[in-house]
Design an enzyme around this catalytic site. Structure first.
Site, mmCIF file in Angstrom:
data_model
loop_
_atom_site.group_PDB
_atom_site.id
_atom_site.type_symbol
_atom_site.label_atom_id
_atom_site.label_comp_id
_atom_site.label_asym_id
_atom_site.label_seq_id
_atom_site.Cartn_x
_atom_site.Cartn_y
_atom_site.Cartn_z
ATOM 1 N N SER A 77 0.727 -1.127 0.109
ATOM 2 C CA SER A 77 0.059 0.040 -0.094
ATOM 3 C C SER A 77 0.944 1.279 0.074
ATOM 4 O O SER A 77 0.350 2.233 -0.310
ATOM 5 C CB SER A 77 -0.830 -0.110 1.288
ATOM 6 N N LYS A 111 -5.990 3.814 9.228
ATOM 7 C CA LYS A 111 -5.153 4.819 8.666
ATOM 8 C C LYS A 111 -5.716 6.246 8.872
ATOM 9 O O LYS A 111 -4.988 7.131 8.855
ATOM 10 C CB LYS A 111 -5.131 4.359 7.022
#
Length: 823
Positions: free
Chosen positions: A728, A771
């Site tokens: 990611s 996140k």
């Protein structure tokens, strides 16, 4: 050995001079002892023992105790001294027995032996082992060593046989003699273990002769070797009697003390035996009268009473009945009795057919969840939905919940709240580090100390067949040669199988289908696929600052005040102080570290009150550092002004979301690329993709197409001690490489996450909520995420999105426009 033979052998022997003699007198013969009195036999002209005993005699060293004259006894001879015995046995059959000194193990010099000993005649030799013989000897007379001729191969010494100094006819001598006989008889009387041996010894001596009587009496005592050796060296019979009397008095006192101790112990034992027999007789009498049952009958009756209240299947009832019959036929003293009794005690203590009544009032459940937890609205909604299904279906069969989230977010307490809301018993045990499947399925009864597994123990503890069992830390299961616990859990967590779960110890099926299992984990990556497939996953992503402040005020502070004996009147922490704690001292996803900081404040406050300095303190932003010290996080690193080549990414870890800074610089004039920062294989591949993509399209984005041909690039992810992996960070690494190639800084306060392909497409990522929470904690105001995560983005609560600008992108072209928009 004859005198002539001695003279022949003297030439081949090493002469060892008595060290007690002066060096100038080595050749001087020993002077006769002129002060010795003549005995009656000498006056009559009789032949004495000294006249027939050899002057040069073979010495056998003895240990522990010296021997006395006029005694017949066996001695053990081993090693090189067996040859000495054989040498003497074929000659004059006379040995010299000398006591070894305490510190000596063997004769290495003439100083290892005492000077005084006894001559002994050999009566017989019997071999007892390979290197040991038993020699039967009769001791004859004392001697004193004048000189040692040799130590090897045989110890041969020149000896002298001094005559005893007989006592006079005074009243004192007679009194000593009579006292000697009386005390010797006392020793014989007190020491029952040696009485026959002593009587046999007395029969072989003339008690009218004081010298031999004193020798035998001394040999009967337990005196040490030095005291007995002193008796050997005393040739004055009157003095010898005095010394032996002293030893006999000590022996009599010792034997009386031993007899008293033995009598006291015997009295105690007799009393205990008497009580035991009386108790046994009382049991028999009560049994005959029907007043009382024995322990075995009581145990069986107790088991049968419990059995009557249980709802058992035919298979289980038959098994229990058979074991009860076995118990009736087994003696209580038999080991098998304890094994069968323990088995029946456990199996009849289980809640067969017993269930607690569920409470499925949704309003009540919501109230309890709100009382126990602040925030976690999505989890609370899922739990309410779950309880609603129970209310309609009246069953929870097939429901296994897995709570996943970083440490300290309240996974265990959520499980307890569910149990309280449903009015069910709650039992928790940790699977962390468990490596033996017997912990789950129990041990077979063939093993000593076998016990059922933790699940059966949980049912016994809860007392109902439908408790809530929490399997904590399921992601930390281990395995070893003893088995794989995760495989054993497959049966437990499978609704199709757990209705007939068989524990190895019980060996009969037990229904676990009505149990609500709740598991907890920090990550799903380490949970085996077949096990994960059986569970319904609920994620606890962590808390934002606003939630942590409220949790601290409503739950953590009251809890710590009570734990430290304080009240609200002693300590108060305002909201701004809580905010500073979350920002400067506890930035983790959970609240465990925040609770530690509050506990630190409470401890210091308790010390202040104990000293009498103050009774009330209000904690604010100004005085907070006096209690917690300097802030652990002094400033937000993302607020710093970084040069080109630095970009900010968002990462997911088992501890929650995290902000990741990525740096790239040019380090040389030749082409090349390297990565550092303890990157995993997937992240290394992702960095190579980012390098290849930017290298191919750098001219398109306004850079020099020859830049990568002429520069060696180094990409680094700080905190090198922490392992990192995952795809990611693809667009983040590509942004860092493009930034250094263009010489343009990345927009401040911006973070991104997304997987990059070689063609520049941005693929979806996981852990979006975690996140975003991490970004809020670090004051980030712009976030770039993949457009394919739009469904996850829509599920985010409004308070998480507030104040942050989100950009959903499909291609890196869009990323480039956003991150360099201010340039």
């Amino acid at each position: 050995m004859s005198q002539q033979d001695n003279n022949k052998n003297d030439k081949n022997k090493v002469e060892i001079i008595d060290p007690s003699l002066d060096g100038n007198d080595k050749n001087k013969k020993a002077e006769p002892e002129s002060d010795l009195k003549k005995t009656e036999s000498q006056e009559q002209g009789l032949v004495l023992a000294a006249d027939v005993l050899p002057d040069n005699i073979v010495i056998i060293p003895i240990k522990s105790r010296p021997l006395f004259p006029n005694m017949v006894m066996p001695i053990l001879v081993s090693g090189r001294y067996i040859n000495s015995v054989n040498f003497v046995e074929g000659d004059n059959k006379t040995l010299g027995l000398l006591l070894l000194k305490e510190k000596s193990e063997d004769v290495k010099s003439n100083t290892d032996l005492y000077k005084w000993g006894v001559a002994a005649r050999i009566f017989g030799i019997h071999k007892t082992a390979e290197d040991t013989v038993q020699v039967l000897v009769r001791t004859v007379k004392r001697f004193k060593v004048q000189k040692i001729h040799s130590l090897e191969p045989n110890i041969i010494a020149l000896v002298k046989y001094p005559d005893e100094i007989l006592p006079d006819d005074s009243m004192e001598s007679k009194a000593l003699h009579m006292s000697l006989i009386t005390d010797m008889q006392s020793v014989i009387k007190e020491n029952q273990l040696m009485s026959s041996e002593m009587k046999n010894s007395l029969q072989n001596i003339d008690t009218s002769t004081p010298g031999p009587v004193a020798d035998v009496a001394a040999s009967l005592t337990s005196s040490n070797s030095e005291e007995l050796q002193d008796i050997i060296e005393t040739i004055d019979v009157k003095e010898r009697m005095r010394k032996v009397l002293y030893l006999l008095k000590k022996e009599v006192d010792l034997l009386k003390l031993q007899a008293r101790i033995s009598e006291e112990i015997q009295e105690k034992i007799s009393k205990q035996q008497k009580e035991y027999f009386l108790r046994e007789q009382l049991k028999v009498i009560k049994k005959e009268l029907g007043i009382e049952m024995d322990d075995k009958t009581i145990e069986i009756k107790k088991i049968e009473e419990r059995l009557a209240s249980l709802k058992l299947s035919d298979e289980v009832k038959e098994k229990i009945d058979n074991d009860i019959q076995k118990l009736k036929l087994t003696e209580p003293n038999s080991p098998e009795f304890g094994v069968v009794r323990n088995y029946l005690d456990i199996i009849t203590s289980l809640p067969w057919g017993k269930y607690s009544r569920d409470k499925t009032d949704l309003t009540r459940a919501r109230r309890i969840l709100n009382q126990d937890h602040y925030g976690l609205e999505d989890i609370k909604d899922r739990i309410i939905e779950f309880i609603a299904i129970m209310k309609i279906k009246h069953d929870v069969q097939g429901s296994i919940i897995c709570l996943v989230g970083p440490p300290g977010v309240g996974k265990t307490s959520v499980g307890k709240s569910i149990a309280r809301a449903l009015n069910r018993k709650f039992y928790r045990f940790s699977l962390g580090g468990m490596r033996d499947e017997a912990e789950i399925k129990g041990h077979r009864r063939t093993y000593i100390g076998a016990m059922p597994g933790k699940l059966i123990n949980a049912m016994k503890y809860c007392g109902t067949s439908n408790p809530i069992i929490m399997l904590d830390e399921i992601d930390k299961l281990s395995h070893s040669y003893a088995g794989d616990p995760s495989s054993a859990l497959l049966e437990v967590l499978d609704p199709e199988q757990n209705s007939s779960f068989i524990d190895h110890y019980l060996d009969v099926p037990f229904d676990l289908s009505r149990v609500l299992f709740i598991t907890t984990a920090n990550t799903l990556d380490t949970i085996p696929g077949p096990l994960l497939d059986r569970m319904e996953v609920m994620r606890l992503s962590g808390y934002v600052e606003r939630e942590k402040i409220e949790i601290g005020r409503r739950f953590l502070l009251p809890k710590q005040l009570e734990a430290h004996g304080l009240t609200k009147d002693n300590l108060d922490i305002n909201k701004n102080a809580f905010a500073k704690i979350t920002q400067d001292y506890a930035r983790e996803a959970g609240v465990r570290n925040m609770e530690k900081q509050i506990a630190t404040i409470c401890r210091k406050m308790a010390a202040i009150i104990a000293r009498g300095d103050n009774k009330k303190v209000n904690i604010n932003v100004i005085n907070l550092s006096k209690f917690l010290g300097k802030p652990k996080f002094k400033e937000n690193p993302l607020d710093m002004d970084y040069p080109p080549g630095v970009s900010t990414g968002l990462a997911w870890t088992s501890m929650g979301g995290a902000v990741l800074r990525i740096e790239a610089i040019s380090t040389g004039s030749k082409k090349g690329f390297k990565q550092t920062g303890q990157l995993g294989d997937v992240m290394v591949e992702s960095s190579n993709i980012a390098y290849s993509f930017i290298n191919a399209y750098v001219e398109k984005y306004g850079g020099d197409k020859e830049y990568f041909e002429n520069n060696y690039l180094h990409l680094h992810v700080p905190e090198g001690a922490t392992p990192k992996d995952g795809p990611s960070a693809g667009i983040t690494m590509a942004t860092a490489l493009l930034s250094v190639a263009l010489g343009v800084k990345v927009k401040k306060g911006l973070a991104m996450t997304g997987e990059l392909t070689l063609t520049g497409n941005v693929l979806p990522i996981g852990g979006l909520k975690e996140k975003v929470i991490a970004a809020r904690r670090n004051k980030i105001d712009t976030i770039v995420i993949p457009k394919q995560n739009s469904s996850d983005f829509e599920e985010l609560k409004d308070y998480l999105k507030k104040g942050i600008t989100f950009h959903l992108v499909d291609h890196f072209d869009e990323v480039r426009k956003i991150v360099f928009s201010d340039q």
